[in-house]
Design a protein around this motif. Sequence first.
Motif, mmCIF file in Angstrom:
data_model
loop_
_atom_site.group_PDB
_atom_site.id
_atom_site.type_symbol
_atom_site.label_atom_id
_atom_site.label_comp_id
_atom_site.label_asym_id
_atom_site.label_seq_id
_atom_site.Cartn_x
_atom_site.Cartn_y
_atom_site.Cartn_z
ATOM 1 N N ASN A 114 -15.723 -5.505 0.299
ATOM 2 C CA ASN A 114 -16.583 -5.534 -0.868
ATOM 3 C C ASN A 114 -17.175 -6.923 -1.108
ATOM 4 O OD1 ASN A 114 -17.771 -3.968 -2.978
ATOM 5 N ND2 ASN A 114 -16.562 -5.182 -4.384
ATOM 6 N N PHE A 174 -19.971 3.190 3.616
ATOM 7 C CA PHE A 174 -20.048 1.833 3.068
ATOM 8 C C PHE A 174 -20.919 0.951 3.961
ATOM 9 C CE2 PHE A 174 -18.568 -2.545 3.336
ATOM 10 C CZ PHE A 174 -18.749 -2.968 2.033
ATOM 11 N N TRP A 212 -18.157 0.402 -5.248
ATOM 12 C CA TRP A 212 -17.445 0.129 -4.000
ATOM 13 C C TRP A 212 -16.317 -0.887 -4.184
ATOM 14 C CZ3 TRP A 212 -17.540 3.100 0.122
ATOM 15 C CH2 TRP A 212 -18.643 3.940 0.319
ATOM 16 N N ALA A 243 -20.114 6.446 -3.308
ATOM 17 C CA ALA A 243 -18.841 5.741 -3.469
ATOM 18 C C ALA A 243 -17.954 6.440 -4.489
ATOM 19 C CB ALA A 243 -19.086 4.294 -3.891
ATOM 20 N N ALA A 266 -12.852 4.388 -3.106
ATOM 21 C CA ALA A 266 -14.204 4.632 -2.580
ATOM 22 C C ALA A 266 -14.187 4.689 -1.055
ATOM 23 C CB ALA A 266 -15.161 3.539 -3.048
ATOM 24 N N PHE A 267 -13.256 3.991 -0.429
ATOM 25 C CA PHE A 267 -13.192 3.906 1.031
ATOM 26 C C PHE A 267 -12.333 5.006 1.654
ATOM 27 C CE2 PHE A 267 -14.303 -0.265 -0.485
ATOM 28 C CZ PHE A 267 -15.261 -0.692 0.414
ATOM 29 N N GLU A 299 -24.135 4.330 -4.806
ATOM 30 C CA GLU A 299 -23.185 4.298 -5.924
ATOM 31 C C GLU A 299 -22.569 5.679 -6.109
ATOM 32 O OE1 GLU A 299 -22.823 3.644 -10.741
ATOM 33 O OE2 GLU A 299 -24.712 3.121 -9.772
ATOM 34 N N THR A 311 -15.739 4.692 5.149
ATOM 35 C CA THR A 311 -15.956 3.340 5.665
ATOM 36 C C THR A 311 -17.321 3.226 6.358
ATOM 37 O OG1 THR A 311 -14.706 3.918 7.650
ATOM 38 C CG2 THR A 311 -13.502 2.759 5.895
ATOM 39 N N SER A 340 -17.007 11.446 3.184
ATOM 40 C CA SER A 340 -18.025 11.723 2.179
ATOM 41 C C SER A 340 -18.275 13.226 2.124
ATOM 42 C CB SER A 340 -19.331 11.015 2.540
ATOM 43 O OG SER A 340 -20.394 11.504 1.752
#
Length: 177
Positions: free
Chosen positions: A2, A100, A79, A53, A84-85, A50, A97, A89
Amino acid sequence: MNEMLSRAADRTVNVVRGIRDDQLALPTPCSEYDVRALLGHLSWVALMFEALARKEPLPPEDSEPDALEGRVRGMVEAWSHQEAFEGESPMMGLPMTVVFQMGLGDLVFHGWDLARATGQDYEVDSETAEAMAVYVEQMAPMARQNGVFGEEVAVPADAPPLDRALGLTGRDPAWKA
């Protein structure tokens, strides 16, 4: 990771703040966009990443350039949470990852596009440049196939990592307005 996003966000927001109204119609290295359209695209991208995430549904497309800075800050905040990681998705079917890295890449590459188009500097720290070179090298074939990256622009093998990454995305590191 981040920290890289935060640094890229700061760099890109600084470039955006330096864009004058008389530069909005200038071409960019991202040939399908002029400066105004690229600002709108990046604003939408920040809003989208956003939501990704946060693993929320994507909001309706909204390419509002004036909202860009707040949306970039919202993206960075989203993030900043470890969850979030985690996982994949739901929207993209990719590891978070990778999602991101896609978002970081959009900030870095479009920040560079906007800087080049408007005659500003865009320096990327070595950690981010290396991360982008590795990410783009892995993703370039699929991204090209999906029309996300252009045809590779040849750069010297000993070029700096950001230049190598730019070339793999279809950008000429020597591009000038």
